[in-house]
Design a protein around this motif. Sequence first.
Motif, PDB file in Angstrom:
ATOM      1  N   LEU A 257     -26.674  79.608   8.697  1.00 14.05           N
ATOM      2  CA  LEU A 257     -25.692  80.051  10.113  1.00 14.05           C
ATOM      3  C   LEU A 257     -26.056  81.551  10.349  1.00 14.05           C
ATOM      4  O   LEU A 257     -26.169  81.805  11.471  1.00 14.05           O
ATOM      5  CB  LEU A 257     -24.212  79.873   9.826  1.00 14.05           C
ATOM      6  CG  LEU A 257     -23.846  78.410   9.506  1.00 14.05           C
ATOM      7  CD1 LEU A 257     -22.291  78.389   9.260  1.00 14.05           C
ATOM      8  CD2 LEU A 257     -24.183  77.301  10.440  1.00 14.05           C
ATOM      9  N   GLU A 258     -26.268  82.275   9.247  1.00 14.58           N
ATOM     10  CA  GLU A 258     -26.442  83.672   9.598  1.00 14.58           C
ATOM     11  C   GLU A 258     -27.873  83.833  10.120  1.00 14.58           C
ATOM     12  O   GLU A 258     -28.180  84.618  11.062  1.00 14.58           O
ATOM     13  CB  GLU A 258     -26.559  84.450   8.310  1.00 14.58           C
ATOM     14  CG  GLU A 258     -26.699  85.880   8.155  1.00 14.58           C
ATOM     15  CD  GLU A 258     -26.623  86.453   6.958  1.00 14.58           C
ATOM     16  OE1 GLU A 258     -26.064  87.561   6.749  1.00 14.58           O
ATOM     17  OE2 GLU A 258     -27.469  86.070   5.845  1.00 14.58           O
TER      18      GLU A 258
ATOM     19  N   GLU B 104     -27.462  82.754  13.752  1.00 11.98           N
ATOM     20  CA  GLU B 104     -27.006  83.836  14.556  1.00 11.98           C
ATOM     21  C   GLU B 104     -28.109  85.001  14.813  1.00 11.98           C
ATOM     22  O   GLU B 104     -27.928  85.457  15.996  1.00 11.98           O
ATOM     23  CB  GLU B 104     -25.460  84.485  13.968  1.00 11.98           C
ATOM     24  CG  GLU B 104     -25.038  85.405  14.796  1.00 11.98           C
ATOM     25  CD  GLU B 104     -23.931  84.637  15.658  1.00 11.98           C
ATOM     26  OE1 GLU B 104     -23.281  85.462  16.383  1.00 11.98           O
ATOM     27  OE2 GLU B 104     -24.395  83.585  15.897  1.00 11.98           O
TER      28      GLU B 104
ATOM     29  N   LEU C 259     -30.760  83.885  17.251  1.00 13.98           N
ATOM     30  CA  LEU C 259     -29.847  83.773  18.695  1.00 13.98           C
ATOM     31  C   LEU C 259     -29.820  85.068  19.388  1.00 13.98           C
ATOM     32  O   LEU C 259     -30.149  85.407  20.555  1.00 13.98           O
ATOM     33  CB  LEU C 259     -28.634  83.197  18.645  1.00 13.98           C
ATOM     34  CG  LEU C 259     -27.635  83.228  19.798  1.00 13.98           C
ATOM     35  CD1 LEU C 259     -28.311  82.484  20.959  1.00 13.98           C
ATOM     36  CD2 LEU C 259     -26.248  82.479  19.518  1.00 13.98           C
ATOM     37  N   LYS C 260     -29.573  86.119  18.662  1.00 12.12           N
ATOM     38  CA  LYS C 260     -29.250  87.306  19.056  1.00 12.12           C
ATOM     39  C   LYS C 260     -30.640  88.111  19.166  1.00 12.12           C
ATOM     40  O   LYS C 260     -30.800  88.949  20.449  1.00 12.12           O
ATOM     41  CB  LYS C 260     -28.549  88.261  17.991  1.00 12.12           C
ATOM     42  CG  LYS C 260     -28.296  89.644  18.113  1.00 12.12           C
ATOM     43  CD  LYS C 260     -27.519  90.535  17.406  1.00 12.12           C
ATOM     44  CE  LYS C 260     -27.253  91.744  17.908  1.00 12.12           C
ATOM     45  NZ  LYS C 260     -26.206  92.577  16.632  1.00 12.12           N
TER      46      LYS C 260
ATOM     47  N   SER D 198     -23.687  77.001  18.792  1.00 16.47           N
ATOM     48  CA  SER D 198     -23.587  78.235  18.800  1.00 16.47           C
ATOM     49  C   SER D 198     -21.960  78.559  18.974  1.00 16.47           C
ATOM     50  O   SER D 198     -21.503  79.605  18.359  1.00 16.47           O
ATOM     51  CB  SER D 198     -24.366  78.803  19.873  1.00 16.47           C
ATOM     52  OG  SER D 198     -23.808  78.843  21.235  1.00 16.47           O
TER      53      SER D 198
ATOM     54  N   VAL E 222     -20.665  78.140  15.648  1.00 12.69           N
ATOM     55  CA  VAL E 222     -20.914  79.058  14.770  1.00 12.69           C
ATOM     56  C   VAL E 222     -20.280  80.333  14.988  1.00 12.69           C
ATOM     57  O   VAL E 222     -19.731  81.001  13.988  1.00 12.69           O
ATOM     58  CB  VAL E 222     -22.584  79.450  14.952  1.00 12.69           C
ATOM     59  CG1 VAL E 222     -23.042  80.712  14.016  1.00 12.69           C
ATOM     60  CG2 VAL E 222     -23.309  78.269  14.292  1.00 12.69           C
ATOM     61  N   ARG E 223     -20.115  80.758  16.276  1.00 11.58           N
ATOM     62  CA  ARG E 223     -19.270  81.999  16.584  1.00 11.58           C
ATOM     63  C   ARG E 223     -17.990  81.950  15.958  1.00 11.58           C
ATOM     64  O   ARG E 223     -17.377  82.753  15.380  1.00 11.58           O
ATOM     65  CB  ARG E 223     -19.240  82.132  18.088  1.00 11.58           C
ATOM     66  CG  ARG E 223     -18.772  83.495  18.663  1.00 11.58           C
ATOM     67  CD  ARG E 223     -18.908  83.712  20.188  1.00 11.58           C
ATOM     68  NE  ARG E 223     -20.099  83.549  20.262  1.00 11.58           N
ATOM     69  CZ  ARG E 223     -20.681  82.491  21.272  1.00 11.58           C
ATOM     70  NH1 ARG E 223     -19.921  81.522  21.631  1.00 11.58           N
ATOM     71  NH2 ARG E 223     -21.996  82.478  21.452  1.00 11.58           N
TER      72      ARG E 223
ATOM     73  N   PHE F 295     -17.894  82.466  12.248  1.00 15.02           N
ATOM     74  CA  PHE F 295     -18.194  84.031  11.848  1.00 15.02           C
ATOM     75  C   PHE F 295     -16.752  84.765  12.231  1.00 15.02           C
ATOM     76  O   PHE F 295     -16.452  85.713  11.477  1.00 15.02           O
ATOM     77  CB  PHE F 295     -19.230  84.552  12.630  1.00 15.02           C
ATOM     78  CG  PHE F 295     -20.438  84.368  11.899  1.00 15.02           C
ATOM     79  CD1 PHE F 295     -20.934  84.791  10.683  1.00 15.02           C
ATOM     80  CD2 PHE F 295     -21.460  83.223  12.374  1.00 15.02           C
ATOM     81  CE1 PHE F 295     -22.308  84.779   9.998  1.00 15.02           C
ATOM     82  CE2 PHE F 295     -22.677  83.048  11.590  1.00 15.02           C
ATOM     83  CZ  PHE F 295     -22.986  83.817  10.855  1.00 15.02           C
ATOM     84  N   ASN F 296     -16.240  84.290  13.170  1.00 12.19           N
ATOM     85  CA  ASN F 296     -14.683  85.101  13.535  1.00 12.19           C
ATOM     86  C   ASN F 296     -13.781  84.667  12.424  1.00 12.19           C
ATOM     87  O   ASN F 296     -13.121  85.568  12.061  1.00 12.19           O
ATOM     88  CB  ASN F 296     -14.416  84.719  14.936  1.00 12.19           C
ATOM     89  CG  ASN F 296     -15.058  85.299  15.898  1.00 12.19           C
ATOM     90  OD1 ASN F 296     -15.483  86.277  15.874  1.00 12.19           O
ATOM     91  ND2 ASN F 296     -15.050  84.521  17.354  1.00 12.19           N
TER      92      ASN F 296
END
Length: 295
Positions: free
Chosen positions: A6-7, A10, A13-14, A65, A68-69, A72-73
């Motif tokens: 997942l990291e 992310e 994606l960024k 996504s 996943v967000r 992480f939150n």
Amino acid sequence: MDYKQLEAFEALLKYGTYSKAAKAIYISQPAMTVRIQSLEKFLDIPLFKRNGHKYTLTVAGTVFSNYVRDIFNLHKESLQAINELKGLTSGSLRIGASSFSTYVIHSMIKNFKESFPGVHLSFYITNTTSAIQDLIDNKIELAIIASSYDANQFKAIVIGYDTLIWAAASDMPISNCQQITREELEKQCFIIREPGSNTRMQFDNWCNQNGFYPKNCLVMSQTEAIRRAVMNNLGISLISSYIFSDEIDNRKIKIINVSDIPIERPISIVMSKNYSEDTLTQAFIIFAKSYFKCK
């Protein structure tokens, strides 16, 4: 699927490229590729597509996504909550509780105080109606009750369940009856709580539903007084099973088989709707849930 995948998702994606994403999370580009490929293989669908020199999300990747967000939150919030708990060395909490809790919360309080010795807890044992009124009057922050509540005025978290039983001393004649007749019930003295108690409300409801009108009632405002009265053969009582748990185990008290009994009711921690749950409140609720789950 694991956190490292997942990291990597992310990061790609960024940053849009494998090389920049790998650098950002301090791994090699081949390792980055393996993590994304393993994630897509696990989900059985492509998450990225090449768009010129960059990688962008597929439709499935866009949907994924969002989750996943959230993950992480939640991860960030959980670490923050744990750090706040580590620093929970002071504070106070005023808690009202209906009378059944006298027999069930002492161990929970002991465990809580051992974990947070600097925290000050104040308990006010009363009936359900009074506990709710104390919430309204801001005399307490929380109320532990086994009753319904006004959802427009309060919010609540269910932490467990209580069972109401008909209890009698084991040497009372009615305790030996396999099938309790209406005539036998009418001979009994009913030891009941005062108006305002949820247990009293449940007793009144049971009488109304069964068209039963007891002729001999003894009203007591304290659960301990009722417990002692039942133990001394003064009568029978509709009462929380928590109150006689030890006596039922050692057969000093028997549960009488009567229609529509036992009654199960939720135990809730109730608070005003505008009450902001701080770290201390959240910690107490977690302890309460854990305690009643084991009961």
